[in-house]
Design an enzyme around this catalytic site. Structure first.
Site, mmCIF file in Angstrom:
data_model
loop_
_atom_site.group_PDB
_atom_site.id
_atom_site.type_symbol
_atom_site.label_atom_id
_atom_site.label_comp_id
_atom_site.label_asym_id
_atom_site.label_seq_id
_atom_site.Cartn_x
_atom_site.Cartn_y
_atom_site.Cartn_z
ATOM 1 C CG ASP A 145 2.289 -0.836 0.402
ATOM 2 O OD1 ASP A 145 3.015 -1.802 0.704
ATOM 3 O OD2 ASP A 145 1.109 -0.959 0.044
ATOM 4 C CG HIS A 201 2.097 -5.088 0.002
ATOM 5 N ND1 HIS A 201 1.460 -3.909 0.255
ATOM 6 C CD2 HIS A 201 1.208 -6.071 0.298
ATOM 7 C CE1 HIS A 201 0.237 -4.158 0.696
ATOM 8 N NE2 HIS A 201 0.053 -5.461 0.719
ATOM 9 C CB SER A 380 -3.134 -5.476 0.354
ATOM 10 O OG SER A 380 -2.846 -5.467 1.718
#
Length: 524
Positions: A145, A201, A380
């Site tokens: 990520d 994220h 996600s």
């Protein structure tokens, strides 16, 4: 069990997730100009590769992680399209592809994304599962990520640390080829600090997998105890990661697994036309190599609200990759809401997407400070619920193989009528059911060996495997031909053709998952 202290969401606006880009953006930034990736059967460092590069007039930049692929600079004036047409004709070259860009983009700020806390853990029956197990520090998850804020108060204790490295001494103490990889690796900047500076994220997905639970701080993950290995592939731009970075990241994870790190799963909260927007053989090879090493690879379905199975397989451009690859180790995840409906943004597909998990308005850890949390939405956010479930299952049933872990997750969903037309299993994740009802995958062929006459033969082999036990079918020699699919699931009949061979005796094998059939062809 319940979490003693759940902190309310600090923001309803989801700052970062992975989405489609516009068609114009795809066309202008689909791949790196002046570069391609080349695959050689003899390896990228072989004499064959050197000769092919000279013949093509290209300059080698690097050998990629699995040593079969290399990244090259094209000769002046040569376009990527020209190279894709010309290079496959050169002897020794097995495959050529672009060095695709991978993009990290913003989540839709839809008015329905109102903060609703951590409903996802209840939906997947995590509290009931915690009566059986809250996880194990011996289980490692590689989170591919934007990196990880490994100093976060709810993540620091669950961050993987390489016991073979001494921090900041400038020495490759464990001899794995990576200097000071104490926490993992940053494959974008190619350095030893995979800290999350690219929008939060990765820190958010990590918190869902394994924020420390029952510690009176912030939130809790599916696992209260686990080790998260941050693998960083994105910069703050979120638009300039490439296939070669991802291939190297996959190779690092596989290497560390083979060196004894108990990596049971990877989390891959990226995909779709925001990334390569097409079939990327180099990354598929890397995924398959991780799967062969015993790693379950969990992928997001993507966020364009469409059926990814409706597009041609293997196309360029074609949405839905990497989740659409026919790799036995992949679990594909769609996003559900607090009412178990399909999230409006979520992709689906009853062939490529296996199950749903909560992905709308998910509260988790965030990278803006060591105490931050926020809500985000997207497939996600659904994906780490499933990755976390794989890790919790591996902690409770450490004997399960990668195939068994995947099959168990798929076979124990809550079947919901609303999902029947959207995902393969018609259901949403239930981790408690998974811990209670493990599926053990075996791939025993109906025959262990066979003698074939010199005139050749076509014959069937039956593989008795449980539902959703996925496996590859591979031959050791090119004269044994598989006439059915080379990837199978559950009970399967495989048709094999051995051609005429009048002159010599020969022996080869066919492997079904972890079981082998020996074929001997000779005169009677």
């Amino acid at each position: 069990m319940t979490i003693r202290n759940r902190v309310a969401a600090v923001a309803a606006f989801a700052f970062v997730a992975i989405l489609f880009v516009s068609a114009n953006a795809q066309n202008s930034r689909r791949w790196v100009e002046n570069e391609v990736l080349i695959k050689f059967a003899d390896g990228a460092d072989s004499a064959t590769a050197r000769a092919a590069n000279r013949a093509a007039g290209v300059e080698k930049i690097e050998t990629l992680g699995d040593a079969r692929w290399e990244r090259v600079r094209l000769r002046p004036g040569q376009t990527v399209e020209q190279a894709l047409a010309e290079l496959p004709r050169i002897q020794g070259i097995e495959a050529v592809q672009p060095n695709f860009y991978y993009h990290l983009l913003a989540t839709p700020n839809d008015p329905q994304y109102v903060s609703s806390g951590m409903y996802g853990l209840g939906k997947i029956s995590a509290p009931a599962a915690w009566d059986l197990s809250t996880g194990s520090s011996s289980v490692v998850v590689a989170d591919i990520d934007t990196g990880l804020r490994y100093t976060h108060q709810d993540l620091a204790a669950n961050t993987w640390i390489n016991s073979g490295e001494i921090a900041a001494n400038g020495v490759d103490d464990d001899g794995n080829g990576f200097i000071d990889d104490v926490y993992g690796w940053d494959f974008f900047y190619n350095d030893s600090n995979p800290f999350d500076d690219a929008g939060g994220h990765g820190t958010h997905t990590a918190g869902t997998i394994g924020a420390v639970g029952n510690n009176l701080l912030n939130v809790a993950g599916v696992n209260w105890s686990v080790k998260i290995m941050p693998i960083k592939i994105y910069s703050p731009n979120g638009t300039d990661s490439t296939s070669s970075m991802l291939v190297n990241a996959y190779a690092y994870i596989r290497m560390m697994k083979l060196r004894g790190v108990n990596i049971r799963a990877t989390n891959n909260s990226y995909g779709d036309c925001g990334e390569a927007c097409g079939y990327d053989q180099a990354t598929k090879d890397g995924i398959d190599a991780m799967g062969d090493a015993g790693i379950v690879n969990v992928y997001a379905a993507g966020n364009d609200g469409q059926n990814v199975d409706s597009f041609p397989a293997g196309g360029n451009p074609s949405p839905g990759y990497p989740v659409r690859y026919t790799s036995p180790s992949i679990i594909g995840v769609a996003s559900s809401t607090s009412s178990d409906a399909k999230s409006g943004f979520s992709n689906w597909g009853t062939t490529s997407i296996d199950l749903a998990a909560p992905g709308s308005v998910i509260l988790s850890t965030y990278s803006s400070s060591d105490t931050a949390t926020t809500t985000m939405s997207g497939t996600s956010m659904a994906t780490p619920h499933v990755t976390g479930a794989v890790a919790l299952l591996a902690a409770y049933h450490p004997e399960l193989s990668a195939a068994s872990l995947k099959a168990t997750i798929l076979n124990t969903v809550d079947v919901l009528p609303t999902w029947a037309s959207y995902v393969k299993t018609s259901g949403r994740l239930n981790v408690f059911h998974a811990l209670q009802n493990p599926t053990v995958c075996t791939f025993t062929p109906s025959i262990a060996d066979i003698r074939v006459p010199t005139k050749g033969k076509v014959f069937d082999v039956t593989i008795n495997a449980a539902a959703n036990c996925d496996f590859s079918i591979r031959t050791s020699v090119n004269w044994i031909k598989i006439l059915t699919s080379k990837v199978a699931s559950g009970p399967t009949t495989v048709t094999i053709h051995v051609p005429v061979n009048p002159t010599i005796s020969r022996t080869g094998t066919v492997t079904f998952g972890d079981q082998t059939l020996t074929i001997t062809q000779k005169r009677n």
